[in-house]
Design an enzyme around this catalytic site. Sequence first.
Site, short mmCIF file in Angstrom:
data_model
loop_
_atom_site.label_atom_id
_atom_site.label_comp_id
_atom_site.label_asym_id
_atom_site.label_seq_id
_atom_site.Cartn_x
_atom_site.Cartn_y
_atom_site.Cartn_z
N ALA A 65 0.87 -1.18 0.00
CA ALA A 65 0.00 0.00 0.00
C ALA A 65 0.90 1.23 0.00
O ALA A 65 2.04 1.18 0.49
CB ALA A 65 -0.88 -0.03 1.24
N GLY A 110 0.68 -4.91 0.83
CA GLY A 110 -0.47 -4.95 -0.07
C GLY A 110 -0.19 -5.64 -1.39
O GLY A 110 -1.10 -6.18 -2.02
N GLU A 113 -0.61 -9.17 -0.69
CA GLU A 113 -2.05 -9.40 -0.52
C GLU A 113 -2.76 -9.41 -1.87
O GLU A 113 -3.70 -10.18 -2.07
CB GLU A 113 -2.62 -8.31 0.41
CG GLU A 113 -2.09 -8.47 1.83
CD GLU A 113 -2.39 -7.26 2.72
OE1 GLU A 113 -1.93 -6.14 2.38
OE2 GLU A 113 -3.07 -7.43 3.73
N GLU A 133 4.42 -5.26 7.42
CA GLU A 133 3.68 -4.18 8.10
C GLU A 133 4.15 -3.95 9.53
O GLU A 133 4.16 -2.80 10.00
CB GLU A 133 2.17 -4.47 8.08
CG GLU A 133 1.52 -4.28 6.72
CD GLU A 133 1.61 -5.49 5.80
OE1 GLU A 133 2.35 -6.45 6.13
OE2 GLU A 133 0.96 -5.48 4.74
N1 CAA Z 1 4.65 3.16 -0.53
C1 CAA Z 1 5.06 4.31 -1.08
N2 CAA Z 1 6.22 4.44 -1.76
C2 CAA Z 1 6.98 3.34 -1.88
C3 CAA Z 1 6.62 2.11 -1.34
C4 CAA Z 1 5.38 2.03 -0.64
N3 CAA Z 1 4.92 0.87 -0.13
N4 CAA Z 1 7.59 1.22 -1.61
C5 CAA Z 1 8.54 1.87 -2.32
N5 CAA Z 1 8.16 3.16 -2.48
C6 CAA Z 1 8.89 4.22 -3.18
C7 CAA Z 1 10.07 4.73 -2.35
O1 CAA Z 1 9.63 5.68 -1.40
C8 CAA Z 1 10.96 5.31 -3.43
O2 CAA Z 1 10.44 6.57 -3.80
P1 CAA Z 1 11.46 7.81 -4.01
O3 CAA Z 1 12.35 7.38 -5.16
O4 CAA Z 1 10.54 8.94 -4.37
O5 CAA Z 1 12.21 7.97 -2.73
C9 CAA Z 1 10.73 4.38 -4.61
O6 CAA Z 1 9.49 3.70 -4.35
C10 CAA Z 1 11.82 3.33 -4.75
O7 CAA Z 1 11.92 2.67 -3.51
P2 CAA Z 1 13.34 2.47 -2.74
O8 CAA Z 1 14.26 3.59 -3.05
O9 CAA Z 1 13.02 2.22 -1.30
O10 CAA Z 1 13.85 1.16 -3.47
P3 CAA Z 1 14.85 0.06 -2.89
O11 CAA Z 1 15.19 -0.81 -4.04
O12 CAA Z 1 15.96 0.69 -2.12
O13 CAA Z 1 13.98 -0.78 -1.82
C11 CAA Z 1 12.03 -1.96 -1.06
C12 CAA Z 1 12.92 -1.58 -2.26
C13 CAA Z 1 12.80 -2.92 -0.13
C14 CAA Z 1 10.80 -2.69 -1.61
C15 CAA Z 1 11.62 -0.68 -0.28
O14 CAA Z 1 11.11 0.26 -1.20
C16 CAA Z 1 10.56 -0.90 0.76
O15 CAA Z 1 10.86 -1.42 1.82
N6 CAA Z 1 9.30 -0.50 0.48
C17 CAA Z 1 8.24 -0.55 1.43
C18 CAA Z 1 7.70 -1.97 1.58
C19 CAA Z 1 6.61 -2.02 2.61
O16 CAA Z 1 6.80 -1.73 3.78
N7 CAA Z 1 5.38 -2.44 2.18
C20 CAA Z 1 4.25 -2.53 3.03
C21 CAA Z 1 3.45 -1.28 2.99
S1 CAA Z 1 2.18 -1.25 4.22
C22 CAA Z 1 0.88 -2.13 3.58
O17 CAA Z 1 0.95 -2.67 2.48
C23 CAA Z 1 -0.32 -2.14 4.47
C24 CAA Z 1 -1.44 -3.01 4.01
O18 CAA Z 1 -1.40 -4.21 4.07
C25 CAA Z 1 -2.68 -2.37 3.60
#
Ligand code: CAA
Length: 259
Positions: A65, A110, A113, A133
């Site tokens: 998400a 998400g 999911e 999460e």
């Molecule tokens: N939401 C918003 N933006 C996201 C994102 C997310 N879930 N995942 C990645 N992005 C964005 C980053 O902020 C970044 O944007 P900028 O270039 O503007 O800074 C861009 O995508 C590239 O990401 P990274 O620079 O972080 O890329 P990376 O290769 O270094 O890392 C990754 C990859 C390990 C997947 C890392 O991006 C990450 O940990 N992302 C978040 C994963 C996460 O926590 N997902 C769960 C979300 S909560 C959820 O989903 C709740 C639910 O069940 C409803």
Amino acid sequence: MNYTILKPQQFGRVGLLTLSRPASLNALNSVFFSELIDYLDYILTDEPFDVLVITGEGKAFAAGADISEMVGLDPNGARRFSERGQQTFLMLEDLPIPVIAAINGYALGGGCELCMACDIRLASFNAIFGQPEVNLGLVPGYAGTQRLSRLIGLGGALKWILSGLNMDAREAYRIGLVQDLSEPEKLIEDALTLARRIATRGLKAVRTAKMLLRKGIDMNFQKALDMEKEHFAELFNDEGIEGMKAFLEKRKPSWENNK
Ligand code: CAA
């Protein structure tokens, strides 16, 4: 509706839907949900194809998400946010046609999911799965706490959701979260090949089988058997007779989709 994130394509009786917001690793935002609901409505209304494949552009299937949208929510907003995702993924799961997730990279939160709401998961060797999460002080909110345990068992789901650890594609395959692995460059071809195979089978049978499996798992066992019996019987008025005759006559069934 003009899509900005979804890229729909069609190859004969197979649809291919690509999530395309690669700069944000296809993070699922409100625009994505509006577009997906519109696209699912289109499938339900027009029945343009018999199998759908979903994938992501770039290095992610979907990285979860959209955290930048979630951070501004209060508890009421978060409840609506969760409900919208849950209902949309239910709509996807409830499509009468089979849906294959072709998981090309990160399938986190998400994104994991989303692929769990699909019927079959194929992954490339470099895919990464997880429900991270708890690392954000949250829990999965798009049915991850319910679907993961149904797919891999309660113990495994507890391990992955409580730890917030990621798993690689081989581990996801080993525990049964994904059904097959492909080389990254062959993933879409493999997913389309499987989709085409399914699309040449008895289509009423395929839809009936999906419905029986999906509904039956949450039903009382005897009621599920009764449901199976009724639907088994129904196919004897239909393509089942033609399929069996074709077998005995050593020819291809003359179903519309098989010509
Ligand atoms: N939401 C918003 N933006 C996201 C994102 C997310 N879930 N995942 C990645 N992005 C964005 C980053 O902020 C970044 O944007 P900028 O270039 O503007 O800074 C861009 O995508 C590239 O990401 P990274 O620079 O972080 O890329 P990376 O290769 O270094 O890392 C990754 C990859 C390990 C997947 C890392 O991006 C990450 O940990 N992302 C978040 C994963 C996460 O926590 N997902 C769960 C979300 S909560 C959820 O989903 C709740 C639910 O069940 C409803």
